[in-house]
Design a protein around this motif. Structure first.
Motif: not given
Lengths: 128, 231
Positions: A36, A45, A47, B27-29, B170-172, B190-192
Motif C-alpha cells: 500500500r 495501481n 493490483n 476487483g479491477k480498475i 482502493y480496496r484491492e 492506474l488501470v488494470d
C-alpha cells in the motif's frame, strides 16, 4: 521512480528492486515498503504492486511475514544469478541495437575498447 | 462482474453503442477510453440503469442494473450539485439515499482533499467542484465505482489529488472501478484493464500490462494506433 509507460509496470518495479540489491542499497533482512505504501508513493495501481511483490516472492527475492511486513530474503547465489541476468539483458539489447545499425561483432568490440581507453584518459586528465 | 451482451443503443439516428460485448471483471480498475461520442457515457448510464439498451443485455453480478443501484456509486460528467448547497448539505443529500455511506471516510476525505464543509457549491472553483463530486462518490463503500470523465478540464494538481485519492482508498480485490477519460496519460499507471471505444464499437481491449508486453507500447500509443487502423 519514473515509469516507462510502454513497458509493463510490475516488471519495472521488480527490476528496480533488483538493481538496488545489486548496488547494495538493499540487503538481506531489510524491510521494504508495504504494498500500500509503495502504491501510494509511486502513484500506481495497488493490483500492479501486488503482482510485482508476488513475482518477487516467487523468485525468492523477498519474504512476507504475516503482520510484520515484507523483507529482503535472498541467497548470495541468487543475487549473483540476478546480476548476471541483468548484465546479459543489457548486452543483448546493445548487440541488437548495434546490429540494426550494421555493426559486426568485431566492430562492436573495437568501439568498446576505444571507448574504454578514452574514458581512462579522461579520468587521468581530470586528476592532472 | 459487469457484462454487456451484444448491446446496441441509439439516440434518434445517432448510434451510441453498436452490438458491443464487454466483460468488466471484478476487483479491477478499468479504463474506458475513447474520443467524445465513442459511447463511454452511454455505457455508464446503462450500468447505472439510467438508460435501457435497445438490443442485447446488461448484467451487474448477474442481475439487471435496476436491481443493483445500491451497489454502484456513480460520478457523472455533468455538474449535478445544487449551487445553493454547501458541501455538508450536499453530503446530507447523498447520505439519505445510500446505506453504504461511510461517515468516517467522508470526514477523512474532506481533510485530505483540502475541502471544508461550509464551502458553498456556487462559490468554489471548478477543481474544488470536481473534488466534491469525487468526495461524495467515494464516501460510499459501493463495490462498483463508475467515474465519467473525472479528470477533464481540471488542472494538473487537482488531477493528481484525485488519482492519489483513488489509489489511497482502493480496496484491492473487492472494489471495481470503471473510469472513463480521454486523459489516458494521466491514468497509465492506474488501470488494470483497458477498453478502447470508438463510434460505438470496441477497437481494442485487455489487460494493460499484457498489452504493453505484446505491443511494446504505452496505452496512449496503443489508442492512437487502434484508432488509426479503424479509419
Amino acid at each position: 521512480m519514473e515509469f516507462n509507460a510502454s513497458q509493463p509496470i510490475y516488471k519495472q518495479i521488480v527490476d528496480d528492486f533488483k538493481k538496488r540489491l545489486i548496488r547494495g542499497e538493499l540487503k538481506e533482512g531489510d524491510k521494504i515498503p508495504s504494498q500500500r505504501e509503495y502504491a501510494e508513493k509511486a502513484r500506481i495501481n495497488p493490483n500492479t504492486v501486488q503482482r510485482a511483490y508476488r513475482e518477487m516472492e516467487n523468485m525468492n527475492m523477498v519474504e512476507t511475514l504475516r503482520g510484520q511486513g515484507t523483507f529482503i530474503s535472498i541467497s548470495e547465489d541468487k543475487l549473483e544469478d540476478i546480476k548476471m541476468e541483468m548484465a546479459v539483458n543489457l548486452v543483448d539489447n546493445f548487440i541488437k541495437e548495434m546490429e540494426s545499425l550494421g555493426y559486426s561483432a568485431e566492430a562492436m568490440l573495437e568501439i568498446l575498447r576505444e571507448e574504454q581507453s578514452r574514458r581512462k584518459e579522461a579520468v587521468i586528465s581530470d586528476r592532472v | 462482474m459487469i457484462e454487456f451482451k451484444e448491446v446496441s443503443k441509439s439516440f434518434g439516428s445517432t448510434v451510441a453503442l453498436d452490438n458491443v460485448s464487454i466483460l468488466f471483471p471484478k476487483g479491477k480498475i478499468i479504463g474506458l477510453f475513447g474520443p467524445n461520442g465513442a459511447g463511454k457515457s452511454t455505457s455508464m448510464k446503462l450500468i447505472m440503469g439510467l438508460n435501457r439498451c435497445d438490443q442485447g443485455e446488461v448484467w451487474v453480478d448477474g442481475q439487471s442494473p435496476q436491481n443493483k443501484k445500491q451497489d454502484v456509486a456513480y460520478l457523472p460528467e455533468i455538474d449535478y450539485l445544487y449551487p445553493w448547497m454547501n458541501i455538508a448539505q450536499a453530503a446530507d443529500f447523498i447520505r439519505t439515499f445510500y446505506a453504504d455511506w461511510d461517515e468516517a471516510k467522508y470526514r477523512e476525505l474532506v481533510q485530505y482533499l483540502n475541502l471544508r464543509e461550509d464551502m458553498k457549491i456556487s462559490k468554489i472553483s471548478k477543481g474544488q467542484r470536481a473534488k466534491t463530486k469525487l468526495l461524495l462518490t467515494v464516501s460510499r463503500r459501493a463495490p462498483y465505482l463508475l467515474m465519467d470523465e473525472p479528470l477533464s478540464g481540471i488542472d494538473i494538481l487537482t488531477r493528481e489529488e484525485i488519482i492519489n485519492t483513488l489509489i489511497k482508498d482502493y480496496r484491492e480485490g473487492e472494489q471495481t472501478i470503471i473510469i472513463s477519460t480521454h486523459e489516458i496519460a494521466e491514468v497509465e499507471s492506474l488501470v488494470d484493464e483497458v477498453i478502447f471505444l470508438d463510434r460505438g464499437q470496441i477497437r481494442l481491449g485487455g489487460n494493460a500490462e499484457d498489452l504493453r508486453v505484446e505491443r511494446n507500447m504505452s496505452l496512449v500509443e496503443l489508442m492512437k494506433e487502434a484508432f488509426r487502423n479503424a479509419d
